[in-house]
Write a protein that holds these residues in place. Structure first.
Motif, PDB file in Angstrom:
ATOM      1  N   GLU A 317       0.845  -1.195   0.000  1.00 10.32           N
ATOM      2  CA  GLU A 317       0.000   0.000   0.000  1.00 10.32           C
ATOM      3  C   GLU A 317       0.884   1.250   0.000  1.00 10.32           C
ATOM      4  O   GLU A 317       1.839   1.358   0.774  1.00 10.32           O
ATOM      5  CB  GLU A 317      -0.919   0.008   1.226  1.00 10.32           C
ATOM      6  CG  GLU A 317      -1.974  -1.094   1.198  1.00 10.32           C
ATOM      7  CD  GLU A 317      -2.967  -0.930   2.341  1.00 10.32           C
ATOM      8  OE1 GLU A 317      -3.358   0.226   2.623  1.00 10.32           O
ATOM      9  OE2 GLU A 317      -3.328  -1.942   2.944  1.00 10.32           O
ATOM     10  N   GLU A 318       0.560   2.154  -0.875  1.00  9.73           N
ATOM     11  CA  GLU A 318       1.311   3.398  -0.997  1.00  9.73           C
ATOM     12  C   GLU A 318       1.298   4.149   0.334  1.00  9.73           C
ATOM     13  O   GLU A 318       0.248   4.329   0.949  1.00  9.73           O
ATOM     14  CB  GLU A 318       0.700   4.275  -2.088  1.00  9.73           C
ATOM     15  CG  GLU A 318       1.534   5.500  -2.434  1.00  9.73           C
ATOM     16  CD  GLU A 318       2.859   5.122  -3.086  1.00  9.73           C
ATOM     17  OE1 GLU A 318       3.840   5.868  -2.894  1.00  9.73           O
ATOM     18  OE2 GLU A 318       2.904   4.077  -3.783  1.00  9.73           O
ATOM     19  N   GLY A 319       2.482   4.561   0.772  1.00 11.17           N
ATOM     20  CA  GLY A 319       2.576   5.340   2.012  1.00 11.17           C
ATOM     21  C   GLY A 319       2.688   4.502   3.263  1.00 11.17           C
ATOM     22  O   GLY A 319       2.791   5.047   4.366  1.00 11.17           O
ATOM     23  N   LEU A 325       9.055   4.946   2.201  1.00 10.08           N
ATOM     24  CA  LEU A 325      10.395   5.505   2.052  1.00 10.08           C
ATOM     25  C   LEU A 325      10.501   6.316   0.762  1.00 10.08           C
ATOM     26  O   LEU A 325       9.885   5.976  -0.250  1.00 10.08           O
ATOM     27  CB  LEU A 325      11.438   4.385   2.028  1.00 10.08           C
ATOM     28  CG  LEU A 325      11.654   3.605   3.320  1.00 10.08           C
ATOM     29  CD1 LEU A 325      12.617   2.438   3.072  1.00 10.08           C
ATOM     30  CD2 LEU A 325      12.226   4.514   4.397  1.00 10.08           C
ATOM     31  N   PRO A 326      11.292   7.383   0.757  1.00 11.21           N
ATOM     32  CA  PRO A 326      11.521   8.130  -0.489  1.00 11.21           C
ATOM     33  C   PRO A 326      12.365   7.292  -1.447  1.00 11.21           C
ATOM     34  O   PRO A 326      13.008   6.319  -1.050  1.00 11.21           O
ATOM     35  CB  PRO A 326      12.275   9.383  -0.026  1.00 11.21           C
ATOM     36  CG  PRO A 326      12.939   8.958   1.252  1.00 11.21           C
ATOM     37  CD  PRO A 326      12.000   7.980   1.902  1.00 11.21           C
ATOM     38  N   LYS A 327      12.406   7.689  -2.691  1.00 10.82           N
ATOM     39  CA  LYS A 327      13.207   6.955  -3.669  1.00 10.82           C
ATOM     40  C   LYS A 327      14.695   7.065  -3.328  1.00 10.82           C
ATOM     41  O   LYS A 327      15.131   8.096  -2.813  1.00 10.82           O
ATOM     42  CB  LYS A 327      12.938   7.506  -5.074  1.00 10.82           C
ATOM     43  CG  LYS A 327      11.533   7.218  -5.594  1.00 10.82           C
ATOM     44  CD  LYS A 327      11.339   7.759  -6.997  1.00 10.82           C
ATOM     45  CE  LYS A 327       9.930   7.436  -7.510  1.00 10.82           C
ATOM     46  NZ  LYS A 327       9.719   7.939  -8.896  1.00 10.82           N
TER      47      LYS A 327
END
Length: 351
Positions: A317-319, A325-327
């Motif tokens: 799930e996104e987030g 985590l950021p890229k």
């Protein structure tokens, strides 16, 4: 636990050990009988805790003396039970120190340090070593109450069980049961008192089960418990779990889940890994069972591999979780900073 001639001698520590793990009691009984050799274990953290515990005890002793309280110490080198070489010397030392304790109690000293109790009349015999004993008055009745120093900042069940055992000894020597016990905590925490009447039903039932276990020849199966982290027998048990392919080796599985699977005929990690996806197990949520089956599969496939297999659980799930985590970036810095729970009096934490 040890054997003096034909009589087994047990202590509060043995009772605490049984409460943690009945298999530990079986092993220690075999050592006392000369049928097993106790393995040696070196644990730097455990040694640190023991050193800090002894310092906490000595600091409390110094604080009592600083208050002008009379303290009679029975912690004399020439009476040291642990320093005695032979079983006969150890037994004689126990008898003498127990006699010295009874004499000090009869004199009603202000505080008795390192009291020793030894009851040969029971089967098995019981020994005990209380950190501190203080005289108290119950209306028109005079008696004593035990205190133990514990480094932790909270009271454990083990500490309470030990003190309950000292209550047994004090009642046997004086004829009167203490009404309270006290745990002198570390890390700046206040000492805590407990009413004996609220504890003895559980303590008595546990002691009865312990006595029954001492007379049981059949070896109980070792199951993972919290005590395993500090147990000198842990390597022996871990080898047995591996040899048996025991379900307890499955990550995240609980003891109650192991019991339910065993009742359903699933007794090994391999059997769990091969369980059909539509298999129904009584009192088992299908989704939870599916996760355990997947976990067992990846662990079995990873055996004897230098790098374990893994399975990415999707959908992510996104987030949430790793997806939050950021890229990755070439400038990323990962800094792992530790705390130290036994630094100073209160520990050191980084949040």
């Amino acid at each position: 636990m040890e054997q003096f001639e034909e009589k087994l001698v047990v202590s509060a520590s043995d009772l605490v050990g049984f409460a943690s793990c009945p298999h530990l009691t079986w092993l220690d009984r075999k050592v006392a009988a000369g049928e097993l050799s106790k393995p040696q274990r070196t644990d730097a953290m455990l040694e640190l805790l023991q050193d800090r515990g002894r310092k906490h005890e000595s600091d409390y002793l110094a604080a009592l003396k600083a208050e002008g309280i009379e303290v009679v110490s029975l912690d004399e080198p020439n009476n040291d039970v642990g320093g005695a070489k032979t079983l006969a010397e150890r037994k004689n030392s126990l008898i003498k120190r127990a006699s010295d304790t009874a004499t000090a109690l009869a004199k009603r000293v202000k505080v008795l340090y390192q009291a020793t109790f030894f009851d040969e009349s029971s089967h098995p015999a019981w020994r005990g070593h209380a950190d501190f004993i203080r005289p108290v008055s119950y209306d028109d009745i005079q008696n004593f109450e035990p205190e133990d120093t514990k480094l932790a900042g909270h009271v454990s069940v083990n500490a309470v069980l030990q003190l309950c055992n000292y209550v047994d000894h004090i009642e046997r020597v004086t004829g009167i049961k203490p009404r309270k016990i006290r745990v002198v905590l570390g890390r700046g925490a206040a000492a805590q008192d407990f009413e004996v009447s609220r504890l003895f039903a559980y303590y008595g039932a546990l002691k009865e089960r312990f006595m029954e276990a001492l007379n049981t020849e059949e070896e109980p199966y070792p199951l993972p418990v919290a005590h395993c982290a500090v147990c000198r027998w842990s390597e022996r048990c871990e080898k047995r779990w591996k040899d048996d392919d025991h379900l307890s080796r499955v990550a995240f599985i609980t003891s109650s889940q192991v019991k339910r699977l065993e009742k359903a005929g699933v007794t090994t990690m391999k059997a769990l890994s091969l369980l059909a996806v539509d298999k129904q197990v009584k009192k088992f949520d299908p989704e939870v069972l599916g996760r355990l089956v997947a976990q067992a599969k990846v662990q079995k496939s990873s055996e004897d591999k230098p790098v374990p297999d893994y399975e990415l659980v999707l959908p992510a799930e996104e987030g949430l979780g790793l997806s939050s985590l950021p890229k990755p970036d070439d400038g990323d810095v990962f800094y792992d900073i530790e705390g130290h729970p036994y630094f100073g009096n209160h520990g050191l934490e980084y949040l």
